[in-house]
Design a protein around this motif. Structure first.
Motif, PDB file in Angstrom:
ATOM      1  N   ALA A  99     -23.860 -42.249 -12.840  1.00 32.09           N
ATOM      2  CA  ALA A  99     -24.900 -41.810 -13.777  1.00 32.09           C
ATOM      3  C   ALA A  99     -24.379 -40.797 -14.787  1.00 32.09           C
ATOM      4  N   ASP A 100     -23.500 -39.881 -14.357  1.00 39.21           N
ATOM      5  CA  ASP A 100     -23.043 -38.829 -15.268  1.00 39.21           C
ATOM      6  C   ASP A 100     -21.922 -39.282 -16.192  1.00 39.21           C
ATOM      7  N   GLN A 101     -21.510 -40.553 -16.106  1.00 46.07           N
ATOM      8  CA  GLN A 101     -20.446 -41.059 -16.973  1.00 46.07           C
ATOM      9  C   GLN A 101     -20.898 -42.265 -17.795  1.00 46.07           C
ATOM     10  N   ALA A 107     -26.961 -44.787 -21.349  1.00 44.69           N
ATOM     11  CA  ALA A 107     -27.431 -43.511 -20.805  1.00 44.69           C
ATOM     12  C   ALA A 107     -28.846 -43.205 -21.260  1.00 44.69           C
ATOM     13  N   LEU A 134     -32.742 -33.122 -14.204  1.00 42.17           N
ATOM     14  CA  LEU A 134     -32.881 -34.434 -14.828  1.00 42.17           C
ATOM     15  C   LEU A 134     -33.560 -34.315 -16.183  1.00 42.17           C
ATOM     16  N   GLU A 137     -31.131 -32.785 -18.766  1.00 40.81           N
ATOM     17  CA  GLU A 137     -30.131 -33.767 -19.211  1.00 40.81           C
ATOM     18  C   GLU A 137     -30.755 -34.791 -20.150  1.00 40.81           C
ATOM     19  N   LYS A 141     -29.889 -35.635 -24.224  1.00 40.18           N
ATOM     20  CA  LYS A 141     -29.577 -36.961 -24.761  1.00 40.18           C
ATOM     21  C   LYS A 141     -30.583 -37.357 -25.833  1.00 40.18           C
TER      22      LYS A 141
END
Length: 333
Positions: A99-101, A107, A134, A137, A141
Protein backbone atom coordinates in the motif's frame (compact mmCIF):
# COMPACT_ATOMS: atom_id res chain seq x y z
CA UNK A 1 -15.30 -19.49 -7.84
CA UNK A 2 -18.41 -18.99 -9.92
CA UNK A 3 -21.15 -17.38 -7.88
CA UNK A 4 -24.21 -15.20 -8.25
CA UNK A 5 -27.21 -17.46 -8.70
CA UNK A 6 -30.48 -15.66 -9.56
CA UNK A 7 -32.21 -16.21 -6.20
CA UNK A 8 -35.02 -13.76 -6.91
CA UNK A 9 -35.82 -15.42 -10.23
CA UNK A 10 -36.10 -18.75 -8.44
CA UNK A 11 -38.42 -17.23 -5.85
CA UNK A 12 -40.73 -15.83 -8.51
CA UNK A 13 -40.82 -19.11 -10.42
CA UNK A 14 -41.69 -20.90 -7.20
CA UNK A 15 -44.58 -18.50 -6.70
CA UNK A 16 -43.51 -17.55 -3.17
CA UNK A 17 -42.14 -14.05 -3.70
CA UNK A 18 -43.77 -11.54 -1.37
CA UNK A 19 -43.62 -10.26 2.16
CA UNK A 20 -42.40 -12.65 4.82
CA UNK A 21 -44.81 -13.90 7.41
CA UNK A 22 -47.23 -15.70 5.14
CA UNK A 23 -48.67 -18.94 6.42
CA UNK A 24 -46.67 -22.11 5.96
CA UNK A 25 -43.27 -20.53 6.72
CA UNK A 26 -42.69 -22.94 9.61
CA UNK A 27 -42.75 -25.87 7.18
CA UNK A 28 -39.67 -24.62 5.38
CA UNK A 29 -36.03 -24.49 6.47
CA UNK A 30 -35.37 -21.56 8.82
CA UNK A 31 -31.85 -20.16 9.08
CA UNK A 32 -30.70 -18.47 12.30
CA UNK A 33 -27.96 -15.94 11.52
CA UNK A 34 -25.63 -15.14 14.42
CA UNK A 35 -22.38 -13.17 14.52
CA UNK A 36 -19.54 -15.12 16.14
CA UNK A 37 -16.13 -14.35 14.66
CA UNK A 38 -13.74 -15.96 17.17
CA UNK A 39 -10.67 -14.11 18.42
CA UNK A 40 -7.63 -15.43 16.53
CA UNK A 41 -9.48 -15.87 13.25
CA UNK A 42 -7.53 -14.59 10.23
CA UNK A 43 -8.27 -14.35 6.52
CA UNK A 44 -6.65 -13.43 3.26
CA UNK A 45 -9.17 -11.38 1.29
CA UNK A 46 -8.76 -11.00 -2.48
CA UNK A 47 -10.84 -8.34 -4.19
CA UNK A 48 -11.47 -7.16 -7.73
CA UNK A 49 -13.24 -3.87 -8.33
CA UNK A 50 -14.43 -2.91 -11.81
CA UNK A 51 -15.90 0.47 -12.70
CA UNK A 52 -17.25 1.79 -15.98
CA UNK A 53 -18.47 5.31 -16.70
CA UNK A 54 -20.13 6.29 -19.99
CA UNK A 55 -21.76 9.37 -21.41
CA UNK A 56 -19.33 11.91 -19.95
CA UNK A 57 -16.72 13.89 -21.85
CA UNK A 58 -14.12 11.44 -20.53
CA UNK A 59 -15.62 7.91 -20.37
CA UNK A 60 -13.51 5.46 -18.43
CA UNK A 61 -13.20 1.84 -17.43
CA UNK A 62 -10.94 0.58 -14.63
CA UNK A 63 -10.20 -2.68 -12.84
CA UNK A 64 -8.32 -2.71 -9.54
CA UNK A 65 -7.20 -5.98 -7.93
CA UNK A 66 -6.01 -5.95 -4.37
CA UNK A 67 -5.64 -8.15 -1.30
CA UNK A 68 -5.47 -7.59 2.42
CA UNK A 69 -5.50 -9.56 5.65
CA UNK A 70 -8.12 -9.62 8.38
CA UNK A 71 -7.29 -10.46 11.99
CA UNK A 72 -9.89 -10.71 14.75
CA UNK A 73 -8.64 -9.43 18.11
CA UNK A 74 -10.15 -8.71 21.50
CA UNK A 75 -11.30 -5.13 22.16
CA UNK A 76 -12.68 -3.48 25.28
CA UNK A 77 -16.03 -2.83 23.62
CA UNK A 78 -16.22 -5.89 21.38
CA UNK A 79 -13.89 -7.32 18.74
CA UNK A 80 -11.34 -5.50 16.66
CA UNK A 81 -11.45 -6.34 12.95
CA UNK A 82 -7.92 -5.39 11.99
CA UNK A 83 -7.02 -4.93 8.32
CA UNK A 84 -3.43 -4.93 7.17
CA UNK A 85 -0.87 -6.06 4.61
CA UNK A 86 -2.79 -4.25 1.86
CA UNK A 87 -1.42 -4.96 -1.60
CA UNK A 88 -2.64 -3.98 -5.05
CA UNK A 89 -1.86 -4.88 -8.64
CA UNK A 90 -0.78 -2.16 -11.03
CA UNK A 91 -3.08 -2.73 -14.05
CA UNK A 92 -0.40 -1.44 -16.45
CA UNK A 93 2.49 -3.67 -15.38
CA UNK A 94 0.73 -6.45 -13.43
CA UNK A 95 3.20 -5.88 -10.61
CA UNK A 96 2.01 -6.23 -6.99
CA UNK A 97 2.75 -3.25 -4.71
CA UNK A 98 2.39 -2.82 -0.93
CA UNK A 99 0.00 0.00 0.00
CA UNK A 100 2.77 2.49 0.84
CA UNK A 101 4.52 1.96 -2.51
CA UNK A 102 1.58 2.19 -4.89
CA UNK A 103 2.12 4.28 -8.04
CA UNK A 104 -0.36 6.89 -9.27
CA UNK A 105 -3.16 6.81 -10.26
CA UNK A 106 -3.62 3.52 -8.40
CA UNK A 107 -2.79 5.08 -5.01
CA UNK A 108 -5.49 7.71 -5.41
CA UNK A 109 -8.06 5.13 -6.53
CA UNK A 110 -7.61 3.30 -3.23
CA UNK A 111 -7.95 6.34 -0.97
CA UNK A 112 -11.40 5.24 0.17
CA UNK A 113 -10.18 1.91 1.60
CA UNK A 114 -11.47 2.05 5.14
CA UNK A 115 -9.32 1.28 8.19
CA UNK A 116 -9.70 -1.30 10.94
CA UNK A 117 -12.82 -1.07 13.08
CA UNK A 118 -14.43 -2.40 16.25
CA UNK A 119 -17.73 -4.30 16.31
CA UNK A 120 -19.88 -5.27 19.27
CA UNK A 121 -20.27 -8.87 20.42
CA UNK A 122 -23.61 -8.83 18.55
CA UNK A 123 -21.89 -7.84 15.28
CA UNK A 124 -22.78 -4.12 15.06
CA UNK A 125 -20.12 -1.61 13.99
CA UNK A 126 -19.05 0.55 16.96
CA UNK A 127 -16.19 2.77 15.79
CA UNK A 128 -13.17 3.07 13.51
CA UNK A 129 -9.71 2.16 14.74
CA UNK A 130 -6.56 3.95 13.59
CA UNK A 131 -8.28 6.20 11.06
CA UNK A 132 -6.10 9.28 11.60
CA UNK A 133 -2.98 8.10 9.69
CA UNK A 134 -5.09 6.87 6.79
CA UNK A 135 -6.95 10.18 6.56
CA UNK A 136 -3.71 12.18 6.69
CA UNK A 137 -2.18 10.08 3.89
CA UNK A 138 -5.32 10.31 1.76
CA UNK A 139 -5.52 14.08 2.20
CA UNK A 140 -1.91 14.45 1.10
CA UNK A 141 -2.58 12.46 -2.07
CA UNK A 142 -5.76 14.41 -2.65
CA UNK A 143 -3.94 17.74 -2.56
CA UNK A 144 -1.73 16.63 -5.45
CA UNK A 145 -4.77 15.59 -7.49
CA UNK A 146 -6.71 18.77 -6.78
CA UNK A 147 -3.77 20.89 -7.84
CA UNK A 148 -4.30 19.55 -11.37
CA UNK A 149 -7.93 20.73 -11.53
CA UNK A 150 -8.82 24.09 -13.13
CA UNK A 151 -9.88 26.93 -10.78
CA UNK A 152 -13.53 26.68 -11.85
CA UNK A 153 -13.80 23.11 -10.48
CA UNK A 154 -14.92 24.29 -7.03
CA UNK A 155 -17.72 21.72 -6.73
CA UNK A 156 -15.41 18.85 -7.68
CA UNK A 157 -12.89 20.03 -5.09
CA UNK A 158 -15.52 20.16 -2.35
CA UNK A 159 -16.86 16.72 -3.26
CA UNK A 160 -13.39 15.18 -3.31
CA UNK A 161 -12.60 16.63 0.12
CA UNK A 162 -15.59 14.85 1.68
CA UNK A 163 -14.28 11.48 0.49
CA UNK A 164 -11.21 11.61 2.73
CA UNK A 165 -13.02 12.71 5.88
CA UNK A 166 -13.53 10.50 8.92
CA UNK A 167 -17.28 10.68 8.30
CA UNK A 168 -16.86 9.27 4.78
CA UNK A 169 -14.56 6.47 5.99
CA UNK A 170 -17.07 5.55 8.70
CA UNK A 171 -19.91 5.48 6.15
CA UNK A 172 -17.83 3.27 3.81
CA UNK A 173 -16.97 0.90 6.65
CA UNK A 174 -20.56 0.74 7.86
CA UNK A 175 -21.94 0.12 4.35
CA UNK A 176 -19.50 -2.73 3.72
CA UNK A 177 -20.00 -4.30 7.15
CA UNK A 178 -23.79 -4.18 6.75
CA UNK A 179 -23.52 -6.05 3.45
CA UNK A 180 -21.12 -8.55 4.98
CA UNK A 181 -22.52 -9.25 8.44
CA UNK A 182 -24.14 -6.40 10.37
CA UNK A 183 -27.50 -6.40 8.60
CA UNK A 184 -28.09 -10.11 9.30
CA UNK A 185 -26.85 -10.65 12.85
CA UNK A 186 -29.58 -11.82 15.21
CA UNK A 187 -32.16 -12.55 12.53
CA UNK A 188 -33.85 -15.77 11.43
CA UNK A 189 -34.81 -16.07 7.77
CA UNK A 190 -36.75 -18.76 5.94
CA UNK A 191 -35.04 -20.41 2.99
CA UNK A 192 -37.02 -19.66 -0.17
CA UNK A 193 -38.85 -16.69 1.35
CA UNK A 194 -38.62 -13.11 0.09
CA UNK A 195 -38.42 -10.18 2.52
CA UNK A 196 -38.91 -6.46 1.94
CA UNK A 197 -37.95 -3.44 4.02
CA UNK A 198 -37.15 0.25 3.60
CA UNK A 199 -33.77 1.81 4.29
CA UNK A 200 -31.61 4.74 3.23
CA UNK A 201 -29.49 3.80 0.23
CA UNK A 202 -25.99 5.24 -0.09
CA UNK A 203 -25.26 6.60 -3.60
CA UNK A 204 -21.45 7.04 -4.05
CA UNK A 205 -21.89 8.41 -7.59
CA UNK A 206 -23.66 11.44 -6.10
CA UNK A 207 -21.16 12.23 -3.39
CA UNK A 208 -22.45 9.81 -0.80
CA UNK A 209 -26.06 11.03 -0.66
CA UNK A 210 -28.54 8.71 1.05
CA UNK A 211 -32.06 8.29 -0.34
CA UNK A 212 -35.02 6.22 0.83
CA UNK A 213 -35.21 2.87 -0.96
CA UNK A 214 -37.08 -0.42 -0.94
CA UNK A 215 -34.87 -3.42 -0.28
CA UNK A 216 -35.79 -6.99 -1.16
CA UNK A 217 -33.75 -9.88 0.14
CA UNK A 218 -33.93 -13.59 -0.38
CA UNK A 219 -32.25 -16.57 1.26
CA UNK A 220 -31.21 -19.29 -1.14
CA UNK A 221 -30.47 -22.94 -0.59
CA UNK A 222 -27.79 -24.30 1.71
CA UNK A 223 -24.61 -24.89 -0.28
CA UNK A 224 -20.91 -25.73 0.22
CA UNK A 225 -18.89 -22.68 1.21
CA UNK A 226 -16.45 -23.14 -1.68
CA UNK A 227 -16.14 -24.96 -4.99
CA UNK A 228 -13.78 -27.60 -3.60
CA UNK A 229 -15.83 -28.18 -0.43
CA UNK A 230 -18.49 -30.86 -0.05
CA UNK A 231 -20.04 -30.14 3.37
CA UNK A 232 -23.22 -28.03 3.06
CA UNK A 233 -22.41 -25.40 5.70
CA UNK A 234 -23.21 -22.07 4.01
CA UNK A 235 -26.27 -20.22 2.75
CA UNK A 236 -26.80 -17.70 -0.03
CA UNK A 237 -28.21 -14.26 0.74
CA UNK A 238 -29.11 -11.94 -2.14
CA UNK A 239 -30.20 -8.31 -1.70
CA UNK A 240 -31.55 -5.80 -4.21
CA UNK A 241 -32.36 -2.14 -3.44
CA UNK A 242 -34.11 0.50 -5.56
CA UNK A 243 -35.05 4.07 -4.54
CA UNK A 244 -38.69 4.97 -4.00
CA UNK A 245 -40.21 7.15 -6.80
CA UNK A 246 -40.70 10.07 -4.42
CA UNK A 247 -37.07 9.77 -3.32
CA UNK A 248 -35.91 10.01 -6.93
CA UNK A 249 -38.08 13.09 -7.48
CA UNK A 250 -36.52 14.73 -4.43
CA UNK A 251 -33.05 13.74 -5.64
CA UNK A 252 -33.63 15.48 -8.99
CA UNK A 253 -34.62 18.67 -7.16
CA UNK A 254 -31.48 18.45 -4.98
CA UNK A 255 -29.30 18.08 -8.09
CA UNK A 256 -31.01 21.01 -9.82
CA UNK A 257 -30.38 23.18 -6.77
CA UNK A 258 -26.74 22.10 -6.70
CA UNK A 259 -26.40 23.04 -10.34
CA UNK A 260 -27.98 26.48 -9.78
CA UNK A 261 -25.70 27.12 -6.80
CA UNK A 262 -22.54 25.99 -8.55
CA UNK A 263 -23.12 27.98 -11.74
CA UNK A 264 -25.08 31.02 -10.49
CA UNK A 265 -28.21 30.16 -12.42
CA UNK A 266 -27.56 26.66 -13.69
CA UNK A 267 -26.34 25.47 -17.06
CA UNK A 268 -26.84 21.70 -16.84
CA UNK A 269 -28.91 19.25 -14.82
CA UNK A 270 -29.07 15.51 -14.17
CA UNK A 271 -32.56 14.02 -14.42
CA UNK A 272 -34.40 10.71 -14.99
CA UNK A 273 -32.39 8.79 -12.41
CA UNK A 274 -32.25 5.00 -12.31
CA UNK A 275 -30.34 3.52 -9.37
CA UNK A 276 -30.00 -0.09 -8.25
CA UNK A 277 -27.75 -1.70 -5.67
CA UNK A 278 -27.41 -5.45 -5.23
CA UNK A 279 -25.27 -7.92 -3.30
CA UNK A 280 -24.76 -11.67 -3.24
CA UNK A 281 -23.28 -13.27 -0.11
CA UNK A 282 -22.19 -16.81 0.73
CA UNK A 283 -21.82 -17.12 4.50
CA UNK A 284 -21.84 -19.56 7.44
CA UNK A 285 -25.14 -18.89 9.26
CA UNK A 286 -23.95 -19.96 12.72
CA UNK A 287 -21.06 -17.45 12.73
CA UNK A 288 -21.65 -15.14 9.74
CA UNK A 289 -18.14 -15.90 8.56
CA UNK A 290 -18.29 -14.94 4.85
CA UNK A 291 -16.67 -16.81 1.97
CA UNK A 292 -17.81 -14.79 -1.03
CA UNK A 293 -19.37 -11.37 -1.50
CA UNK A 294 -20.28 -9.60 -4.73
CA UNK A 295 -21.64 -6.05 -4.68
CA UNK A 296 -22.96 -4.09 -7.67
CA UNK A 297 -24.16 -0.49 -7.98
CA UNK A 298 -25.81 0.72 -11.21
CA UNK A 299 -26.46 4.40 -11.82
CA UNK A 300 -28.09 5.96 -14.90
CA UNK A 301 -29.29 9.48 -15.56
CA UNK A 302 -29.87 12.00 -18.36
CA UNK A 303 -27.62 15.05 -18.61
CA UNK A 304 -29.45 18.05 -20.02
CA UNK A 305 -27.73 21.26 -21.20
CA UNK A 306 -29.47 24.25 -22.81
CA UNK A 307 -29.23 24.10 -26.60
CA UNK A 308 -27.64 20.64 -26.65
CA UNK A 309 -28.88 17.11 -27.18
CA UNK A 310 -29.56 15.05 -24.06
CA UNK A 311 -26.72 12.75 -22.97
CA UNK A 312 -27.33 9.40 -21.27
CA UNK A 313 -24.76 8.90 -18.53
CA UNK A 314 -24.14 5.72 -16.55
CA UNK A 315 -21.89 4.43 -13.82
CA UNK A 316 -21.35 0.73 -13.05
CA UNK A 317 -19.36 -0.27 -9.95
CA UNK A 318 -18.85 -3.95 -9.10
CA UNK A 319 -16.60 -5.51 -6.45
CA UNK A 320 -15.95 -9.19 -5.72
CA UNK A 321 -14.48 -10.38 -2.41
CA UNK A 322 -13.08 -13.89 -1.83
CA UNK A 323 -12.13 -15.01 1.69
CA UNK A 324 -9.60 -17.66 2.73
CA UNK A 325 -9.94 -18.27 6.50
CA UNK A 326 -7.52 -19.74 9.02
CA UNK A 327 -7.42 -20.12 12.80
CA UNK A 328 -10.17 -19.47 15.29
CA UNK A 329 -13.07 -21.87 14.86
CA UNK A 330 -14.19 -21.30 11.26
CA UNK A 331 -16.18 -24.40 10.35
CA UNK A 332 -15.34 -24.34 6.64
CA UNK A 333 -11.61 -24.58 6.03
Amino acid sequence: MSRGRPIFALLVLAGIAGCAGAGGGSERDSVALRFDWPVGLTALVETERSTRTTGSRDPSSTTVRMSYRIEVEEAQDGRLIRRGDIRAEDPESGQIFPADQLPEPLASQLMAVFPSFVVSDEGQLVRLEGAEPLIAEAQQKLEHRLAELPPESAEARALAATRVSEEHLLEAAREHWEQLTGAWSGTSLVVGESYRRKHRLLVPSLGGLRILATTELGVGERIPCGEEMTAVECVEIEVRSRPLPEALAHLEEVMRERSRTATSGGSSTLEDFEIEESSYLVTEPSTLIPHYLETTTKFRATLRRPGEADIAVSDLDQTVYRYQWQGGEATAQ
